[in-house]
Design a protein around this motif. Structure first.
Motif, PDB file in Angstrom:
ATOM      1  N   ILE A 122     -53.000  -0.388  37.296  1.00  0.00           N
ATOM      2  CA  ILE A 122     -54.355  -0.765  36.892  1.00  0.00           C
ATOM      3  C   ILE A 122     -54.320  -1.447  35.527  1.00  0.00           C
ATOM      4  CG2 ILE A 122     -56.566   0.216  36.104  1.00  0.00           C
ATOM      5  CD1 ILE A 122     -56.224   2.260  38.425  1.00  0.00           C
ATOM      6  N   LEU A 123     -53.530  -0.910  34.620  1.00  0.00           N
ATOM      7  CA  LEU A 123     -53.434  -1.532  33.292  1.00  0.00           C
ATOM      8  C   LEU A 123     -52.802  -2.917  33.389  1.00  0.00           C
ATOM      9  CD1 LEU A 123     -52.326   1.481  31.049  1.00  0.00           C
ATOM     10  CD2 LEU A 123     -54.536   0.340  31.037  1.00  0.00           C
ATOM     11  N   GLU A 124     -51.767  -3.018  34.203  1.00  0.00           N
ATOM     12  CA  GLU A 124     -51.071  -4.305  34.314  1.00  0.00           C
ATOM     13  C   GLU A 124     -51.961  -5.379  34.933  1.00  0.00           C
ATOM     14  OE1 GLU A 124     -46.426  -2.841  34.477  1.00  0.00           O
ATOM     15  OE2 GLU A 124     -47.513  -3.124  36.336  1.00  0.00           O
ATOM     16  N   GLU A 125     -52.926  -4.940  35.744  1.00  0.00           N
ATOM     17  CA  GLU A 125     -53.840  -5.919  36.355  1.00  0.00           C
ATOM     18  C   GLU A 125     -54.821  -6.489  35.344  1.00  0.00           C
ATOM     19  OE1 GLU A 125     -55.889  -4.383  39.760  1.00  0.00           O
ATOM     20  OE2 GLU A 125     -54.018  -3.783  40.706  1.00  0.00           O
ATOM     21  N   LEU A 126     -54.993  -5.810  34.218  1.00  0.00           N
ATOM     22  CA  LEU A 126     -55.903  -6.339  33.195  1.00  0.00           C
ATOM     23  C   LEU A 126     -55.166  -7.435  32.434  1.00  0.00           C
ATOM     24  CD1 LEU A 126     -57.435  -2.984  31.900  1.00  0.00           C
ATOM     25  CD2 LEU A 126     -58.601  -4.745  33.219  1.00  0.00           C
ATOM     26  N   PRO A 127     -55.652  -8.684  32.513  1.00  0.00           N
ATOM     27  CA  PRO A 127     -54.872  -9.788  31.960  1.00  0.00           C
ATOM     28  C   PRO A 127     -54.858  -9.821  30.431  1.00  0.00           C
ATOM     29  CG  PRO A 127     -56.981 -10.578  32.797  1.00  0.00           C
ATOM     30  CD  PRO A 127     -56.907  -9.123  33.132  1.00  0.00           C
ATOM     31  N   VAL A 128     -55.855  -9.218  29.828  1.00  0.00           N
ATOM     32  CA  VAL A 128     -55.981  -9.312  28.374  1.00  0.00           C
ATOM     33  C   VAL A 128     -55.604  -7.978  27.742  1.00  0.00           C
ATOM     34  CG1 VAL A 128     -57.580  -9.792  26.483  1.00  0.00           C
ATOM     35  CG2 VAL A 128     -57.794 -11.028  28.646  1.00  0.00           C
ATOM     36  N   ARG A 129     -54.736  -8.036  26.749  1.00  0.00           N
ATOM     37  CA  ARG A 129     -54.248  -6.826  26.098  1.00  0.00           C
ATOM     38  C   ARG A 129     -55.396  -6.012  25.501  1.00  0.00           C
ATOM     39  NH1 ARG A 129     -50.573  -6.914  20.825  1.00  0.00           N
ATOM     40  NH2 ARG A 129     -52.130  -8.442  20.402  1.00  0.00           N
ATOM     41  N   ARG A 130     -56.373  -6.714  24.985  1.00  0.00           N
ATOM     42  CA  ARG A 130     -57.522  -6.045  24.379  1.00  0.00           C
ATOM     43  C   ARG A 130     -58.247  -5.163  25.406  1.00  0.00           C
ATOM     44  NH1 ARG A 130     -62.506  -9.812  23.090  1.00  0.00           N
ATOM     45  NH2 ARG A 130     -62.227  -9.948  25.332  1.00  0.00           N
ATOM     46  N   ASP A 131     -58.287  -5.616  26.662  1.00  0.00           N
ATOM     47  CA  ASP A 131     -58.961  -4.833  27.690  1.00  0.00           C
ATOM     48  C   ASP A 131     -58.179  -3.560  28.013  1.00  0.00           C
ATOM     49  OD1 ASP A 131     -60.809  -6.800  27.687  1.00  0.00           O
ATOM     50  OD2 ASP A 131     -60.172  -7.740  29.572  1.00  0.00           O
ATOM     51  N   ARG A 132     -56.856  -3.646  27.943  1.00  0.00           N
ATOM     52  CA  ARG A 132     -56.035  -2.438  28.152  1.00  0.00           C
ATOM     53  C   ARG A 132     -56.310  -1.442  27.032  1.00  0.00           C
ATOM     54  NH1 ARG A 132     -50.163  -5.076  29.803  1.00  0.00           N
ATOM     55  NH2 ARG A 132     -50.987  -6.566  31.302  1.00  0.00           N
ATOM     56  N   GLU A 133     -56.420  -1.979  25.837  1.00  0.00           N
ATOM     57  CA  GLU A 133     -56.716  -1.121  24.681  1.00  0.00           C
ATOM     58  C   GLU A 133     -58.074  -0.440  24.861  1.00  0.00           C
ATOM     59  OE1 GLU A 133     -54.770  -0.308  22.289  1.00  0.00           O
ATOM     60  OE2 GLU A 133     -56.208   0.772  21.044  1.00  0.00           O
TER      61      GLU A 133
ATOM     62  N   SER B  73     -59.932 -21.113  27.578  1.00  0.00           N
ATOM     63  CA  SER B  73     -59.001 -20.134  28.161  1.00  0.00           C
ATOM     64  C   SER B  73     -59.090 -18.865  27.309  1.00  0.00           C
ATOM     65  CB  SER B  73     -57.569 -20.676  28.156  1.00  0.00           C
ATOM     66  OG  SER B  73     -57.169 -20.957  26.836  1.00  0.00           O
ATOM     67  N   ILE B  74     -58.718 -17.728  27.907  1.00  0.00           N
ATOM     68  CA  ILE B  74     -58.735 -16.461  27.183  1.00  0.00           C
ATOM     69  C   ILE B  74     -57.285 -16.054  26.933  1.00  0.00           C
ATOM     70  CG2 ILE B  74     -59.452 -14.043  27.223  1.00  0.00           C
ATOM     71  CD1 ILE B  74     -61.824 -15.861  27.129  1.00  0.00           C
ATOM     72  N   SER B  75     -56.944 -15.891  25.660  1.00  0.00           N
ATOM     73  CA  SER B  75     -55.548 -15.593  25.334  1.00  0.00           C
ATOM     74  C   SER B  75     -55.252 -14.107  25.525  1.00  0.00           C
ATOM     75  CB  SER B  75     -55.266 -15.995  23.885  1.00  0.00           C
ATOM     76  OG  SER B  75     -56.071 -15.226  23.027  1.00  0.00           O
ATOM     77  N   GLU B  76     -53.994 -13.736  25.341  1.00  0.00           N
ATOM     78  CA  GLU B  76     -53.558 -12.338  25.505  1.00  0.00           C
ATOM     79  C   GLU B  76     -54.384 -11.385  24.646  1.00  0.00           C
ATOM     80  OE1 GLU B  76     -51.140 -10.028  26.544  1.00  0.00           O
ATOM     81  OE2 GLU B  76     -50.837 -11.245  28.320  1.00  0.00           O
ATOM     82  N   ASP B  77     -54.749 -11.825  23.442  1.00  0.00           N
ATOM     83  CA  ASP B  77     -55.505 -10.935  22.563  1.00  0.00           C
ATOM     84  C   ASP B  77     -57.007 -11.063  22.765  1.00  0.00           C
ATOM     85  OD1 ASP B  77     -55.953 -13.376  21.503  1.00  0.00           O
ATOM     86  OD2 ASP B  77     -55.143 -12.965  19.519  1.00  0.00           O
ATOM     87  N   GLY B  78     -57.397 -11.778  23.824  1.00  0.00           N
ATOM     88  CA  GLY B  78     -58.807 -11.840  24.186  1.00  0.00           C
ATOM     89  C   GLY B  78     -59.598 -12.931  23.502  1.00  0.00           C
ATOM     90  N   LYS B  79     -58.923 -13.769  22.723  1.00  0.00           N
ATOM     91  CA  LYS B  79     -59.659 -14.800  22.003  1.00  0.00           C
ATOM     92  C   LYS B  79     -59.797 -16.051  22.869  1.00  0.00           C
ATOM     93  CE  LYS B  79     -58.461 -13.222  17.435  1.00  0.00           C
ATOM     94  NZ  LYS B  79     -57.413 -13.206  16.444  1.00  0.00           N
TER      95      LYS B  79
END
Lengths: 238, 188
Positions: free
Chosen positions: B116-127, A169-175
């Motif tokens: 568009i940002l909210e659709e990105l599930p990973v915070r790193r991708d928003r960054e 799975s991919i976590s919120e921080d992308g890991k």
């Protein structure tokens, strides 16, 4: 300069940032003077940039960069927990045995119901590298009890043709967080490697599939990584 | 082919490409100067059109944008503005009128980008999106800092761009629209 070059080198965004060397900039300008569709790309990129500036100026951008707010998350967890409690009851009623905690299997027979019968295969998806897209595949998992067949095409052929597939799975921080893996998989005649997914403990979200040659093959260190989006109809995992 | 006057061309461009005009205002940081830049760009593009150097009126927006970008670049590099080009009050007025349209775009634009940002599930991708489009950081630096593969970077950017294009198209933006507007306005 063609459209592929423009996309691959992010020319539109770099042009708006005034980061292109003069020859590249002039070549791009010649392109969009002849191609109104590129003006649409420029308008879209400009809107994205301006929208981000507005969000920053309004003080909203930082919040969007943070994980979900604790209160919202607590509510979500509470809702998920309620669903899980109900789901656990259903799982114990209808599904039993070693398959309950596994998500990946080499065959559909890896997952059985309480009578020991294999779960039905409710769908088949082909996993290939999708050019340009964020996700390589989007998968709608069926409501349990059922499995989904994935046909994954590795980038590197292994000799002998035995493979290993890992699911994270991919976590919120992308890991990535490893959920399970299965080895000794033999490629089919078309080169695909088949694996079966049991989604009863999975939540909707982004997952990573890594296919590599199994140990003692020519591709033991060669990994092909795929990002897949999964939508489930079952309960979220704890 | 009949000619297009400055005011009408500026209005048409303002209606069709509000994002680009807002972009100039933001980049230049001075609405009046931004209007001057676009006004000069419209004037130059019209000269090209009337001299037959632009084959189709539908392509005039591209010329306007290119000239405006050049003016902006020159401005940034502190090159002297050409003295023979002066601001036409009529065009400035028309741009001021179109500014109202652009202002009305702002809340919608903010909402679109938030979505568009909210659709990105990973915070790193928003960054990633923030650093590339807002901070204008280099791709290799972003990938290195965030521990991303270049392919992943491309996918995230592709997705954000695609979503924005879809939103534009949902609003009825099609490549033929500009030409259609010219037809409606009786310029061709």
């Amino acid at each position: 300069m063609d459209r592929k070059y423009i996309d691959d080198h992010h020319i539109v965004a770099r042009y708006l940032a005034d980061q292109l060397p003069d020859p590249e900039r002039e070549a791009f300008e010649s392109c969009y003077l002849d191609d109104p569709q590129l003006m649409v790309e420029l308008e879209a990129a400009a809107r994205l940039k301006v929208g981000l500036m507005q969000l920053r100026d309004a003080g909203e951008l930082e919040a969007l960069m943070q994980p979900a707010r604790p209160f919202k998350r607590t509510l979500r967890f509470a809702a998920a927990a309620a669903v899980i409690v109900a789901a656990i009851g259903i799982v114990f009623l209808f599904v039993r045995g070693p398959s309950a905690s596994r998500m990946l299997g080499a065959s559909s027979a890896a997952f059985v119901d309480r009578r020991g019968d294999p779960l039905p295969v409710a769908g088949t998806y082909t996993i290939l590298h999708a050019r340009g897209g964020y996700l390589d595949a989007e998968i709608d998992l069926p409501a349990p009890p059922a499995t989904t067949e994935l046909r994954v095409f590795p980038d590197v052929e292994a000799n002998p043709p035995r493979y290993r597939i890992a699911l994270s799975s991919i976590s919120e921080d992308g890991k990535p967080k490893l959920l399970g893996d299965v080895g000794d998989l033999v490629a089919a005649d078309d080169g695909s490697v088949r694996v079966f997914l049991n989604g009863e403990r999975m939540a909707s979200g982004t997952y990573q599939l890594v296919v590599s040659g199994d140990s003692a093959t020519s591709a033991a260190g060669a990994a092909s990584t795929f990002l897949i989006g999964i939508r489930t109809h079952g309960p979220a995992p704890p | 082919m009949s000619t297009i006057d400055k005011r009408s061309a500026a209005l048409l461009i303002g209606r069709q490409y509000p994002g680009l005009l807002l972009f100039f205002r933001r980049k230049v940081g001075d609405a009046e100067l931004a209007n001057d830049l676009v006004n000069e760009a419209v004037a130059t593009a019209l000269e090209h059109l009337n001299a037959g150097r632009i084959s189709q009126p539908s392509l005039i927006a591209g010329y306007v944008f290119r000239v405006a970008m050049n003016h902006w670049r020159n401005h940034r590099r502190k090159l002297a503005a050409r003295p023979e080009r002066t601001t036409d009050p009529d065009t400035i007025e028309s741009l001021a009128a179109s500014k109202e349209d652009q202002d009305s775009e702002e809340p919608q634009l903010r909402s679109e980008v938030r979505g568009i940002l909210e659709e990105l599930p990973v915070r790193r991708d928003r960054e990633l999106v923030r650093r590339f489009y807002l901070n204008e950081d280099d791709k290799s630096a972003i990938c290195s800092d965030l521990g991303l593969a270049p392919l992943h970077f491309d996918k995230v950017i592709f997705r954000a761009r695609k979503r924005m294009r879809e939103r534009l198209e949902a609003k009825g933006f099609k490549k033929s629209d500009f030409f259609g507007l010219l037809l409606l306005a009786g310029f061709v």
